[in-house]
Design an enzyme around this catalytic site. Sequence first.
Site, short mmCIF file in Angstrom:
data_model
loop_
_atom_site.label_atom_id
_atom_site.label_comp_id
_atom_site.label_asym_id
_atom_site.label_seq_id
_atom_site.Cartn_x
_atom_site.Cartn_y
_atom_site.Cartn_z
N GLY A 165 22.47 30.18 89.54
CA GLY A 165 21.59 31.28 89.16
C GLY A 165 20.40 31.43 90.09
O GLY A 165 19.38 31.98 89.70
N ARG A 292 30.58 30.30 79.67
CA ARG A 292 30.03 30.86 78.43
C ARG A 292 30.40 32.34 78.34
O ARG A 292 30.86 32.93 79.32
CB ARG A 292 28.50 30.76 78.46
CG ARG A 292 27.90 31.55 79.61
CD ARG A 292 26.41 31.69 79.58
NE ARG A 292 25.96 32.65 80.59
CZ ARG A 292 25.75 32.39 81.86
NH1 ARG A 292 25.92 31.17 82.33
NH2 ARG A 292 25.37 33.34 82.70
#
Length: 451
Positions: A165, A292
């Site tokens: 990220g 996820r």
Amino acid sequence: MKIGKVLIANRGEIALRIHRACQEMGIRTVAVHSTADAAAMHVRLADESVCIGPPPARESYLNVAAILSAAAITGADAIHPGYGFLSENANFAEMVEAHGFVFIGPRPEHIRMMGDKIAAKDAMRRLGVPLVPGSLGALASLEEARQVAAEVMYPVLIKAAAGGGGRGMKVAQDESGLEEAWRVARTEAKAAFGDDAVYLEKYLDRPRHIELQVLADTHGHVVHFGERDCSLQRRHQKLVEEAGSPVLDAAQRDALGAQVTRALKQLGYRNAGTLEFLWQDGQFAFIEMNTRLQVEHPVTEMVCGIDLVKEQLRVAAGERLGYGQSEIRFQGHAIECRITAENPDTFLPSPGRVTTYHAPGGLGVRVDSALYSGYAVPPHYDSLIAKLVVHGGTRAEAIARLRRSLAEMVVDGIETTLPLHLAIMEDPEFQAGDYTIHWLEQFVARRNPAR
Ligand code: MV4
């Protein structure tokens, strides 16, 4: 394994999103909440709720003992972690299962593997997925970094194994900058993650960020639901996502999907996941995998006509995917705007009471939001307040529908990024689909010449 009751270990729009899927499947829900969220929509709508701690996430939404206790006292069968918080914590997934609950997500070993970006790349390389050229594994020394950089050619990036990220990345434009990048990346990685392992990649200067949504059951069947183009980001926060990517055709999507589903089948992956790629000059290169449900999953749902959360619940209960890849069709185009409680020019957070909330509607318009008139956006959590998602027959229709819906939407009492989204939708370059991961930062700078 029948799932009759699900504890939703999250808050905000995603807690509501998961609740809605459960309710339609006849599954009861347990909301957990901090004291700051006692009046939140997910708490009001759930069948039961349990207060798990004070406002700071560390003491509530990250409080494993409190969440497991809430599951035990309410008799939940399964726990859905949503995104963020504990969703990619392999130890949490392990503890959920050790306590006899179903974890609605991947196996802990795969969460752990993909959390280590070096292990993730190594697994994908061995399974034949294309990567950005770079080091094989962690760099043992600055000397090794020099050798690999000379092979792949400058500029290069040093990335933290425990990063992802965008955290813990340093560019070296040439050999003179390598030592500094190596040293700073390792120091920052150690401080941020307690792990100074780093790796090296060739730096791609104008890529698009394209990700592929996958789903696997526990019987060895893996399918993909096509790609999302998530290139429109600012400081690693996505603002707009679309499905499909304006630059891919069906043949390119099918080819990537076939490669990826074959790899995940070999890995024995389970439940939902997303593989992130950089795309430049017609080439895909894997960078990371997210284990996820992602914030932007609705654009995929809109073009595929499936409910990804329901699919997660079904495969978590041990059901077989009832369809094959050829039955998944991509129709039209979907775009999501992430609307946040922030100033649209400075991006300073703007929590507070929403005096009036009015959601847009009409054909092809979906709003995933836990807002209501009179709700106070708490200052303790991330600033996402609504996802406005539209579907159209074509990309042009989706953009027109977004412009219309953004103009209809009312969120009074706090500042929001609605005006910024409207400006993006009106921009000719965006409309042409002509952008890279750097486009939005430049667009924001053009809008605020004084800053
Ligand atoms: C890169 C890159 C260029 N070359 N890797 C940033 C977040 C993390 N997921 C990976 N990131 C990048 N990796 C190579 N070899 C550029 C970025 C990057 C980026 C990627 C996706 C979306 C937005 C981005 C913004 C800045 C940098």
